[in-house]
Design a protein around this motif. Structure first.
Motif, mmCIF file in Angstrom:
data_model
loop_
_atom_site.group_PDB
_atom_site.id
_atom_site.type_symbol
_atom_site.label_atom_id
_atom_site.label_comp_id
_atom_site.label_asym_id
_atom_site.label_seq_id
_atom_site.Cartn_x
_atom_site.Cartn_y
_atom_site.Cartn_z
ATOM 1 N N GLU A 125 -32.754 -1.966 55.881
ATOM 2 C CA GLU A 125 -31.786 -2.485 54.916
ATOM 3 C C GLU A 125 -31.759 -1.625 53.653
ATOM 4 O O GLU A 125 -30.694 -1.316 53.110
ATOM 5 C CB GLU A 125 -32.145 -3.927 54.558
ATOM 6 C CG GLU A 125 -31.213 -4.559 53.546
ATOM 7 C CD GLU A 125 -31.682 -5.934 53.089
ATOM 8 O OE1 GLU A 125 -30.936 -6.571 52.324
ATOM 9 O OE2 GLU A 125 -32.786 -6.352 53.483
ATOM 10 N N ALA A 126 -32.964 -1.244 53.186
ATOM 11 C CA ALA A 126 -33.040 -0.427 51.970
ATOM 12 C C ALA A 126 -32.367 0.922 52.173
ATOM 13 O O ALA A 126 -31.622 1.397 51.300
ATOM 14 C CB ALA A 126 -34.501 -0.237 51.565
ATOM 15 N N THR A 131 -27.921 4.595 51.054
ATOM 16 C CA THR A 131 -26.858 5.469 51.551
ATOM 17 C C THR A 131 -25.502 5.032 51.006
ATOM 18 O O THR A 131 -24.701 5.857 50.542
ATOM 19 C CB THR A 131 -26.825 5.449 53.091
ATOM 20 O OG1 THR A 131 -28.076 5.922 53.599
ATOM 21 C CG2 THR A 131 -25.703 6.328 53.617
ATOM 22 N N ALA A 132 -25.259 3.714 51.041
ATOM 23 C CA ALA A 132 -23.994 3.198 50.521
ATOM 24 C C ALA A 132 -23.879 3.432 49.016
ATOM 25 O O ALA A 132 -22.810 3.783 48.499
ATOM 26 C CB ALA A 132 -23.867 1.711 50.838
ATOM 27 N N LEU A 133 -24.987 3.260 48.294
ATOM 28 C CA LEU A 133 -24.979 3.489 46.848
ATOM 29 C C LEU A 133 -24.686 4.945 46.518
ATOM 30 O O LEU A 133 -23.962 5.240 45.551
ATOM 31 C CB LEU A 133 -26.319 3.087 46.243
ATOM 32 C CG LEU A 133 -26.471 1.667 45.711
ATOM 33 C CD1 LEU A 133 -27.859 1.471 45.100
ATOM 34 C CD2 LEU A 133 -25.398 1.341 44.687
ATOM 35 N N LEU A 154 -18.552 -2.481 39.840
ATOM 36 C CA LEU A 154 -18.393 -3.775 40.502
ATOM 37 C C LEU A 154 -18.216 -3.586 42.008
ATOM 38 O O LEU A 154 -18.826 -4.313 42.814
ATOM 39 C CB LEU A 154 -17.189 -4.514 39.922
ATOM 40 C CG LEU A 154 -16.917 -5.911 40.499
ATOM 41 C CD1 LEU A 154 -18.008 -6.880 40.088
ATOM 42 C CD2 LEU A 154 -15.551 -6.417 40.044
ATOM 43 N N ALA A 155 -17.415 -2.620 42.405
ATOM 44 C CA ALA A 155 -17.193 -2.362 43.830
ATOM 45 C C ALA A 155 -18.495 -1.982 44.526
ATOM 46 O O ALA A 155 -18.757 -2.409 45.659
ATOM 47 C CB ALA A 155 -16.153 -1.253 44.005
ATOM 48 N N ALA A 156 -19.326 -1.190 43.862
ATOM 49 C CA ALA A 156 -20.615 -0.805 44.447
ATOM 50 C C ALA A 156 -21.529 -2.006 44.613
ATOM 51 O O ALA A 156 -22.222 -2.143 45.624
ATOM 52 C CB ALA A 156 -21.291 0.251 43.576
ATOM 53 N N ALA A 157 -21.548 -2.896 43.617
ATOM 54 C CA ALA A 157 -22.394 -4.092 43.694
ATOM 55 C C ALA A 157 -21.970 -4.996 44.841
ATOM 56 O O ALA A 157 -22.809 -5.584 45.529
ATOM 57 C CB ALA A 157 -22.348 -4.853 42.377
ATOM 58 N N ALA A 162 -23.946 -5.904 48.586
ATOM 59 C CA ALA A 162 -23.611 -7.206 49.181
ATOM 60 C C ALA A 162 -23.834 -8.376 48.240
ATOM 61 O O ALA A 162 -24.204 -9.464 48.678
ATOM 62 C CB ALA A 162 -24.404 -7.415 50.476
ATOM 63 N N PHE A 163 -23.611 -8.175 46.938
ATOM 64 C CA PHE A 163 -23.660 -9.285 45.991
ATOM 65 C C PHE A 163 -22.266 -9.908 45.904
ATOM 66 O O PHE A 163 -21.286 -9.215 45.652
ATOM 67 C CB PHE A 163 -24.100 -8.809 44.604
ATOM 68 C CG PHE A 163 -25.518 -8.309 44.561
ATOM 69 C CD1 PHE A 163 -26.568 -9.131 44.929
ATOM 70 C CD2 PHE A 163 -25.803 -7.021 44.138
ATOM 71 C CE1 PHE A 163 -27.876 -8.681 44.885
ATOM 72 C CE2 PHE A 163 -27.107 -6.557 44.092
ATOM 73 C CZ PHE A 163 -28.149 -7.393 44.477
#
Length: 403
Positions: A125-126, A131-133, A154-157, A162-163
């Protein structure tokens, strides 16, 4: 958000024909001792369950001596650890506990298998989140306005971390003002920097991980919000994520949000630097246009700067017969002396001014000595630029002709 470490799911697999045999007692022991959610399935239905819901299962416990059933479960497990309590054997089984061993040994084995599975899941998961960040980081650092930075953060969060409920707020005149949010407007309002969990985050410069908002004297959230992570991003503001459940976040959630906050702070810092450089350039431009002595501006078109853009002021055009207002030419095509060429080539990326005395033909046809001072301009990008100021040199000044 991360799944709490105290939560786990164990699938207990029974043979189709099993009746009694102490299975209810084993299930009860797993639930009480390990604090696990236990799902019981039989035979083929257990195989289908593992195949479809494997990612939600921390461990599969087979209470059977049926080798064929064990093989079917291992084949379908897709990485889920499989423990056998019986005499069944198959490649890929995590552990086999003989039926004559006590239940405590079985529980210890299950606990170890669950812990190992959760560590592996957390690592996967990390890595996925990092990678997504990193992909969102490029978008954030490339933003051209403060509003774009807030929206990309905001889009990254939401997308990478997945917040679900998140707010990005900036400090404006001692108030913390939401600039991008997935919360309803009436659920998150601006506040003074002395108020709320956001204010505490900003004042202390430290992440706030609040397990139960209702117990926090500084909360300004509605009663529906039960837990939050609040992270500062430099002197600029605060990122907050909230949940309707208590204890919804852990230290890993906070760490990922801090990584995102670093990207946001760096993007806003870059915009500040660029704004300051624009002001400096505007000031120099005013000086350039109105100065009574000859001034030339030289700016690299592309790094590493073989080709340049040149502009001159009115005094330069009046005193020197050949003009050098050119775009995309080489430095040696602009200036008639080696001293000028060398000085500009060396100083476009320098940190401090440099001076030389050069001899130039003027509009009157005579050659005169000028002191040339080249002043580099701080740049935010890969290209360099500088201003050259020509003043009449003293008669005693030597003519410097660089080779």
């Amino acid at each position: 958000m991360s799944r709490g470490k105290e939560w786990c799911c164990v699938l207990v697999v029974l043979p189709d024909s099993s009746v009694g045999g102490g299975y209810p007692e084993i299930v009860d022991s797993i639930e009480k001792t390990l604090g696990s959610q236990v799902t019981v399935r039989r035979g083929q239905s257990a195989r289908e369950y593992v195949h479809e819901l494997g990612p939600t299962i921390d461990c599969a416990l087979i209470l059977s001596d049926d080798d064929e059933l064990v093989e079917l479960l291992v084949e379908a497990s897709n990485g889920v650890p499989v423990v056998v309590y019986g005499e069944g054997r198959a490649d890929g089984v995590e552990k086999v506990i003989e039926p004559d061993e006590d239940v405590e040994r079985l529980l210890n084995c299950l606990s170890a298998a669950i812990a190992a599975d959760q560590r592996e899941s957390e690592l996967v998961e990390a890595n996925a989140k990092l990678t997504a960040l990193s992909e969102h980081a490029s978008a954030i650092t490339g933003c051209e306005s403060v509003s774009e930075v807030c929206e990309e953060t905001l889009a990254a969060a939401v997308d990478a971390l997945a917040f679900t409920f998140c707010t990005v707020a900036l400090v404006e005149d001692d108030r913390i003002v939401p600039r991008a949010s997935t919360l309803a407007p009436d659920d998150y309002r601006s506040c003074h920097v002395s108020e709320g969990i956001a204010g505490r985050t900003y004042r202390t410069g430290k992440t706030q991980l609040v397990d139960d908002i209702a117990l926090d004297d500084d909360t300004l959230f509605s009663e529906a919000r039960r837990s939050t992570v609040s992270v500062p991003f430099g002197p600029y503001g605060v990122i907050q994520v909230v949940s309707n459940s208590p204890n919804a976040f852990d230290e890993r959630d906070a760490e990922f949000l801090e990584i995102l906050a670093d990207y946001t702070a760096e993007a806003l810092s870059r915009l500040d630097r660029e704004a300051a450089l624009r002001q400096e350039r505007d000031r120099l431009r005013a000086f350039f246009d109105s100065h009574p002595v000859p001034v030339v501006s030289v700016e690299e078109v592309t790094a590493p700067g073989d080709r340049v853009r040149c502009e001159t002021n009115h005094a330069y055009e009046r005193i020197f017969p050949k003009q050098c207002n050119h775009v995309s030419v080489f430095v040696e095509e602009v200036f008639p002396t080696n001293a000028e060429r060398r000085l500009f080539s060396d100083q476009l990326r320098a940190e401090s001014p440099s001076t030389a005395v050069v001899e130039r033909k003027t509009s009157s046809g005579a050659f005169e000595a000028f002191q040339l001072t080249v002043v580099p301009v701080p740049a935010s990008g890969p290209t360099g630029s500088a201003y050259g100021v020509y003043t009449h040199a003293d008669d005693s000044s030597p003519i410097v002709e660089l080779s």
